[in-house]
Design a protein around this motif. Structure first.
Motif, PDB file in Angstrom:
ATOM      1  N   ILE A 167      -5.251  -2.057   1.904  1.00  7.34           N
ATOM      2  CA  ILE A 167      -6.192  -1.203   2.616  1.00  7.34           C
ATOM      3  C   ILE A 167      -6.937  -2.063   3.620  1.00  7.34           C
ATOM      4  CG2 ILE A 167      -8.187   0.334   2.385  1.00  7.34           C
ATOM      5  CD1 ILE A 167      -7.221   0.860  -0.514  1.00  7.34           C
ATOM      6  N   GLN A 168      -6.891  -1.698   4.900  1.00 11.81           N
ATOM      7  CA  GLN A 168      -7.425  -2.468   6.022  1.00 11.81           C
ATOM      8  C   GLN A 168      -6.741  -3.842   6.081  1.00 11.81           C
ATOM      9  OE1 GLN A 168     -11.418  -1.449   7.033  1.00 11.81           O
ATOM     10  NE2 GLN A 168     -11.852  -3.479   7.862  1.00 11.81           N
ATOM     11  N   GLN A 169      -5.450  -3.790   6.296  1.00 10.68           N
ATOM     12  CA  GLN A 169      -4.590  -4.974   6.216  1.00 10.68           C
ATOM     13  C   GLN A 169      -5.000  -6.072   7.192  1.00 10.68           C
ATOM     14  OE1 GLN A 169      -0.446  -3.986   6.364  1.00 10.68           O
ATOM     15  NE2 GLN A 169       0.251  -6.100   6.235  1.00 10.68           N
ATOM     16  N   GLY A 177       3.558 -18.922  -0.332  1.00  9.18           N
ATOM     17  CA  GLY A 177       3.795 -19.172  -1.749  1.00  9.18           C
ATOM     18  C   GLY A 177       3.009 -18.283  -2.691  1.00  9.18           C
ATOM     19  N   ALA A 178       2.094 -17.471  -2.162  1.00  3.73           N
ATOM     20  CA  ALA A 178       1.332 -16.553  -3.025  1.00  3.73           C
ATOM     21  C   ALA A 178       2.250 -15.467  -3.567  1.00  3.73           C
ATOM     22  CB  ALA A 178       0.180 -15.937  -2.242  1.00  3.73           C
ATOM     23  N   ARG A 179       1.967 -15.031  -4.794  1.00  9.08           N
ATOM     24  CA  ARG A 179       2.806 -14.035  -5.465  1.00  9.08           C
ATOM     25  C   ARG A 179       1.941 -12.834  -5.842  1.00  9.08           C
ATOM     26  NH1 ARG A 179       3.109 -18.799  -7.486  1.00  9.08           N
ATOM     27  NH2 ARG A 179       2.225 -18.287  -9.529  1.00  9.08           N
ATOM     28  N   LEU A 180       2.338 -11.651  -5.364  1.00  7.40           N
ATOM     29  CA  LEU A 180       1.598 -10.430  -5.626  1.00  7.40           C
ATOM     30  C   LEU A 180       2.578  -9.297  -5.874  1.00  7.40           C
ATOM     31  CD1 LEU A 180       0.191 -11.959  -2.910  1.00  7.40           C
ATOM     32  CD2 LEU A 180      -1.587 -10.288  -3.420  1.00  7.40           C
ATOM     33  N   GLU A 181       2.354  -8.531  -6.915  1.00 14.67           N
ATOM     34  CA  GLU A 181       3.168  -7.347  -7.209  1.00 14.67           C
ATOM     35  C   GLU A 181       2.284  -6.260  -7.819  1.00 14.67           C
ATOM     36  OE1 GLU A 181       6.209  -6.779  -6.408  1.00 14.67           O
ATOM     37  OE2 GLU A 181       7.054  -8.769  -6.006  1.00 14.67           O
ATOM     38  N   CYS A 182       2.519  -5.018  -7.382  1.00 14.36           N
ATOM     39  CA  CYS A 182       1.921  -3.828  -8.016  1.00 14.36           C
ATOM     40  C   CYS A 182       0.414  -3.956  -8.196  1.00 14.36           C
ATOM     41  CB  CYS A 182       2.590  -3.560  -9.364  1.00 14.36           C
ATOM     42  SG  CYS A 182       4.364  -3.279  -9.259  1.00 14.36           S
ATOM     43  N   CYS A 183      -0.271  -4.381  -7.139  1.00 14.72           N
ATOM     44  CA  CYS A 183      -1.728  -4.509  -7.185  1.00 14.72           C
ATOM     45  C   CYS A 183      -2.327  -3.867  -5.935  1.00 14.72           C
ATOM     46  CB  CYS A 183      -2.146  -5.973  -7.299  1.00 14.72           C
ATOM     47  SG  CYS A 183      -1.483  -7.038  -5.995  1.00 14.72           S
ATOM     48  N   THR A 184      -3.650  -3.727  -5.914  1.00 15.45           N
ATOM     49  CA  THR A 184      -4.346  -3.095  -4.793  1.00 15.45           C
ATOM     50  C   THR A 184      -5.339  -4.077  -4.191  1.00 15.45           C
ATOM     51  OG1 THR A 184      -4.144  -0.896  -5.776  1.00 15.45           O
ATOM     52  CG2 THR A 184      -5.835  -1.191  -4.089  1.00 15.45           C
ATOM     53  N   LEU A 185      -5.261  -4.273  -2.876  1.00 13.99           N
ATOM     54  CA  LEU A 185      -6.189  -5.116  -2.136  1.00 13.99           C
ATOM     55  C   LEU A 185      -6.904  -4.242  -1.113  1.00 13.99           C
ATOM     56  CD1 LEU A 185      -4.193  -7.190  -3.398  1.00 13.99           C
ATOM     57  CD2 LEU A 185      -4.442  -8.558  -1.326  1.00 13.99           C
ATOM     58  N   SER A 204      -3.820  -5.285 -10.981  1.00 15.45           N
ATOM     59  CA  SER A 204      -5.125  -5.788 -10.549  1.00 15.45           C
ATOM     60  C   SER A 204      -5.620  -5.024  -9.324  1.00 15.45           C
ATOM     61  CB  SER A 204      -5.040  -7.280 -10.223  1.00 15.45           C
ATOM     62  OG  SER A 204      -4.769  -8.027 -11.386  1.00 15.45           O
ATOM     63  N   SER A 205      -6.931  -4.782  -9.298  1.00 15.38           N
ATOM     64  CA  SER A 205      -7.574  -4.106  -8.169  1.00 15.38           C
ATOM     65  C   SER A 205      -8.661  -5.013  -7.622  1.00 15.38           C
ATOM     66  CB  SER A 205      -8.181  -2.772  -8.612  1.00 15.38           C
ATOM     67  OG  SER A 205      -7.166  -1.885  -9.045  1.00 15.38           O
ATOM     68  N   ILE A 206      -8.573  -5.303  -6.315  1.00 13.08           N
ATOM     69  CA  ILE A 206      -9.505  -6.229  -5.670  1.00 13.08           C
ATOM     70  C   ILE A 206     -10.204  -5.511  -4.532  1.00 13.08           C
ATOM     71  CG2 ILE A 206      -9.715  -8.374  -4.379  1.00 13.08           C
ATOM     72  CD1 ILE A 206      -7.103  -9.277  -5.755  1.00 13.08           C
ATOM     73  N   ARG A 207     -11.517  -5.640  -4.506  1.00 12.80           N
ATOM     74  CA  ARG A 207     -12.325  -5.104  -3.413  1.00 12.80           C
ATOM     75  C   ARG A 207     -13.058  -6.277  -2.764  1.00 12.80           C
ATOM     76  NH1 ARG A 207     -15.338  -0.104  -2.050  1.00 12.80           N
ATOM     77  NH2 ARG A 207     -13.936   0.958  -3.489  1.00 12.80           N
ATOM     78  N   GLY A 208     -12.864  -6.467  -1.449  1.00 12.90           N
ATOM     79  CA  GLY A 208     -13.461  -7.599  -0.756  1.00 12.90           C
ATOM     80  C   GLY A 208     -14.966  -7.474  -0.591  1.00 12.90           C
ATOM     81  N   PRO A 209     -15.586  -8.589  -0.175  1.00 18.01           N
ATOM     82  CA  PRO A 209     -15.013  -9.881   0.167  1.00 18.01           C
ATOM     83  C   PRO A 209     -14.561 -10.642  -1.091  1.00 18.01           C
ATOM     84  CG  PRO A 209     -17.189  -9.579   1.183  1.00 18.01           C
ATOM     85  CD  PRO A 209     -17.032  -8.526   0.153  1.00 18.01           C
ATOM     86  N   PHE A 210     -13.420 -11.336  -0.952  1.00 19.84           N
ATOM     87  CA  PHE A 210     -12.850 -12.028  -2.110  1.00 19.84           C
ATOM     88  C   PHE A 210     -12.019 -13.205  -1.638  1.00 19.84           C
ATOM     89  CE2 PHE A 210      -9.169 -12.487  -5.047  1.00 19.84           C
ATOM     90  CZ  PHE A 210      -9.861 -12.941  -6.159  1.00 19.84           C
ATOM     91  N   SER A 211     -12.061 -14.293  -2.418  1.00 20.66           N
ATOM     92  CA  SER A 211     -11.236 -15.457  -2.154  1.00 20.66           C
ATOM     93  C   SER A 211     -10.610 -15.933  -3.454  1.00 20.66           C
ATOM     94  CB  SER A 211     -12.077 -16.590  -1.542  1.00 20.66           C
ATOM     95  OG  SER A 211     -11.329 -17.791  -1.475  1.00 20.66           O
ATOM     96  N   LEU A 212      -9.297 -16.136  -3.431  1.00 19.90           N
ATOM     97  CA  LEU A 212      -8.552 -16.684  -4.566  1.00 19.90           C
ATOM     98  C   LEU A 212      -7.926 -17.992  -4.106  1.00 19.90           C
ATOM     99  CD1 LEU A 212      -7.649 -16.014  -7.517  1.00 19.90           C
ATOM    100  CD2 LEU A 212      -5.548 -15.081  -6.529  1.00 19.90           C
ATOM    101  N   GLY A 213      -8.306 -19.106  -4.746  1.00 16.53           N
ATOM    102  CA  GLY A 213      -7.933 -20.421  -4.264  1.00 16.53           C
ATOM    103  C   GLY A 213      -6.521 -20.853  -4.607  1.00 16.53           C
ATOM    104  N   MET A 220      -3.297  -9.667 -15.443  1.00 20.10           N
ATOM    105  CA  MET A 220      -2.960  -8.249 -15.309  1.00 20.10           C
ATOM    106  C   MET A 220      -4.186  -7.355 -15.482  1.00 20.10           C
ATOM    107  SD  MET A 220       0.687  -8.108 -17.353  1.00 20.10           S
ATOM    108  CE  MET A 220       0.836  -6.336 -17.145  1.00 20.10           C
ATOM    109  N   ASN A 221      -4.256  -6.322 -14.618  1.00 19.42           N
ATOM    110  CA  ASN A 221      -5.297  -5.282 -14.692  1.00 19.42           C
ATOM    111  C   ASN A 221      -6.712  -5.807 -14.490  1.00 19.42           C
ATOM    112  OD1 ASN A 221      -3.371  -3.202 -15.277  1.00 19.42           O
ATOM    113  ND2 ASN A 221      -3.300  -3.944 -17.387  1.00 19.42           N
ATOM    114  N   SER A 222      -6.842  -6.896 -13.743  1.00 18.40           N
ATOM    115  CA  SER A 222      -8.179  -7.400 -13.404  1.00 18.40           C
ATOM    116  C   SER A 222      -8.861  -6.447 -12.436  1.00 18.40           C
ATOM    117  CB  SER A 222      -8.068  -8.789 -12.764  1.00 18.40           C
ATOM    118  OG  SER A 222      -7.475  -9.712 -13.637  1.00 18.40           O
ATOM    119  N   ARG A 223     -10.196  -6.372 -12.545  1.00 22.63           N
ATOM    120  CA  ARG A 223     -11.007  -5.564 -11.618  1.00 22.63           C
ATOM    121  C   ARG A 223     -12.012  -6.494 -10.959  1.00 22.63           C
ATOM    122  NH1 ARG A 223     -10.525  -4.867 -16.773  1.00 22.63           N
ATOM    123  NH2 ARG A 223     -12.555  -3.932 -17.187  1.00 22.63           N
ATOM    124  N   ILE A 224     -11.846  -6.688  -9.646  1.00 25.97           N
ATOM    125  CA  ILE A 224     -12.648  -7.671  -8.921  1.00 25.97           C
ATOM    126  C   ILE A 224     -13.430  -6.973  -7.810  1.00 25.97           C
ATOM    127  CG2 ILE A 224     -12.640  -9.854  -7.696  1.00 25.97           C
ATOM    128  CD1 ILE A 224     -11.452 -10.038 -10.508  1.00 25.97           C
TER     129      ILE A 224
END
Length: 387
Positions: A167-169, A177-185, A204-213, A220-224
């Motif tokens: 959403i808002q790509q 090298g990042a790996r993402l499947e079946c999640c929402t950003l 996993s569902s992520i709502r910005g602002p967010f940084s993953l190092g 699985m199924n994290s809510r951020i």
């Protein structure tokens, strides 16, 4: 010529996070302080800190270097004017050094008399200095937004699997090298940065602002919720909101972390949650460990946690708690809001230093790391300095 990031004389106010590292190693937003200044000024950075921590950091060769207070938050104006400095000139605010250029020997620099070595003091615009640990959490949204612009300028994000909902790509950046499947950003509320070799697991569902190092993982199924930063090698899970884990730390299971700042090599046991709001919704007073006093921080504050500390499963962390360095925390009911360095449980027992080092190395081995001799000497210094 290099950047020399110095710890100000007031560095103790940032304990317990400053107990084991220089301010240049503090990570909030996307970068550490050191990484941010290196990118902004395009020069290598070195660290000047308190004597017992200095063995952790290399010393630069002699020469004309730019000294910068590591507690200062950069701005466009500040970067531009630092680049204009000539030898002997310094930018100051109300008598405090912000940045200056000098050939002074590394060992002769004194943060308590920092302006004395410069021949021309230039009045600067007001700057913001990090004074207490919780201010990083309060500033994190701004820093993620600014760092996102810096790290993505002139670069193109990696493509992701069609199973990922974006959403808002335009405000999402995925490193190689990042790996993402079946999640929402969802970047509608702020940018999202996924670092090199990081992984976001299914559901996993992520709502910005967010940084993953770098090499960090969201289970699985994290809510951020924003504004959250998980540093390199961190593991996140459950529900996390407006929090920082600086690096190598785990909050991998269900439970809530909110409005918190967590150092390196920490662990939250399964089911552990912290409170970030008083039942009265009133202002929160937090123990400023380095100053030995209570400070009002506002309406929201969870836990401030020093390096190498761990919380047992199903721990209940009180609003506005401060946990020191190398603690093994367990106890029934709401935990105390003040937990000293090297606490074993919450009833006054002290962690044996040799056992603590062995346990830390056990944790480090899980991420293919090991304590250095310098890191062990720092821990022993803190242990033997405790009253």
């Amino acid at each position: 010529m290099a950047i020399l990031l110095f710890d100000p004389a007031s560095r103790n106010s940032l304990a317990p996070l400053s107990s084991t590292k220089a301010l240049a190693d503090f990570r909030f937003g996307i970068f550490s302080v050191k990484e941010r200044w290196e990118l902004l000024l395009n020069e290598p950075a070195f660290v000047h800190t308190i004597n017992y921590l200095q063995p952790l950091y290399p010393v630069p060769d002699a020469g004309c270097h730019t000294w910068i207070d590591a507690a200062v938050i950069p701005s466009e104006w500040l970067v531009e004017n630092i680049q204009k400095l000539h030898t002997g000139q310094a930018l100051v605010e109300e008598g405090k050094l912000i940045a200056g250029k000098t050939e002074l020997a590394f060992a002769d620099f004194d943060p308590a008399a920092a302006t004395a070595v410069f021949t021309e003091l230039i009045a600067a615009k007001p700057v913001f200095r990090i004074e207490y640990p919780w201010e990083m959490m309060q500033l994190n949204e701004t820093m993620i937004r600014e760092d996102f612009k810096l790290v993505t300028r002139g670069r193109q994000s990696q493509a992701v699997s069609p199973t990922v909902q974006l959403i808002q790509q335009a405000d999402i950046f995925i490193e190689e090298g990042a790996r993402l499947e079946c999640c929402t950003l969802n970047a509608a509320t702020g940018p999202i940065y996924i670092g090199k070799n990081a992984e976001v697991m299914e559901g996993s569902s992520i709502r910005g602002p967010f940084s993953l190092g770098f090499n960090a993982v969201l289970k699985m199924n994290s809510r951020i919720y924003g504004a959250t930063s998980l540093g390199p090698y961190c593991m996140g899970g459950g529900e996390i909101k407006n929090s920082i884990m600086m690096g190598f730390s785990n909050k991998a299971h269900d439970g809530y972390m909110g409005d918190s700042v967590v150092g390196e090599w920490c662990n939250f046991g399964a089911g552990t949650s912290n409170s970030n709001l008083k039942n009265s919704a009133g202002d929160i007073a937090v123990w400023a460990m380095g100053e030995q006093k209570m400070v009002i921080v506002g309406q929201k504050c969870g836990v401030i946690m020093g390096d190498y500390s761990r919380l047992s499963i199903n721990s209940s962390v009180n609003t506005g708690s401060v946990i020191g360095v190398s603690c093994n925390v367990f106890g029934s009911g709401l935990l105390p809001k003040r937990i000293d360095h090297f606490s074993w449980g919450v009833e006054g027992k002290k962690y044996d230093i040799d056992t603590a080092i062995t346990d830390i190395n056990n944790w480090k081995s899980m991420k293919s790391k090991k304590m250095s001799d310098a890191e062990m000497m720092v821990l022993k210094h803190i242990f033997h300095s405790e009253k």
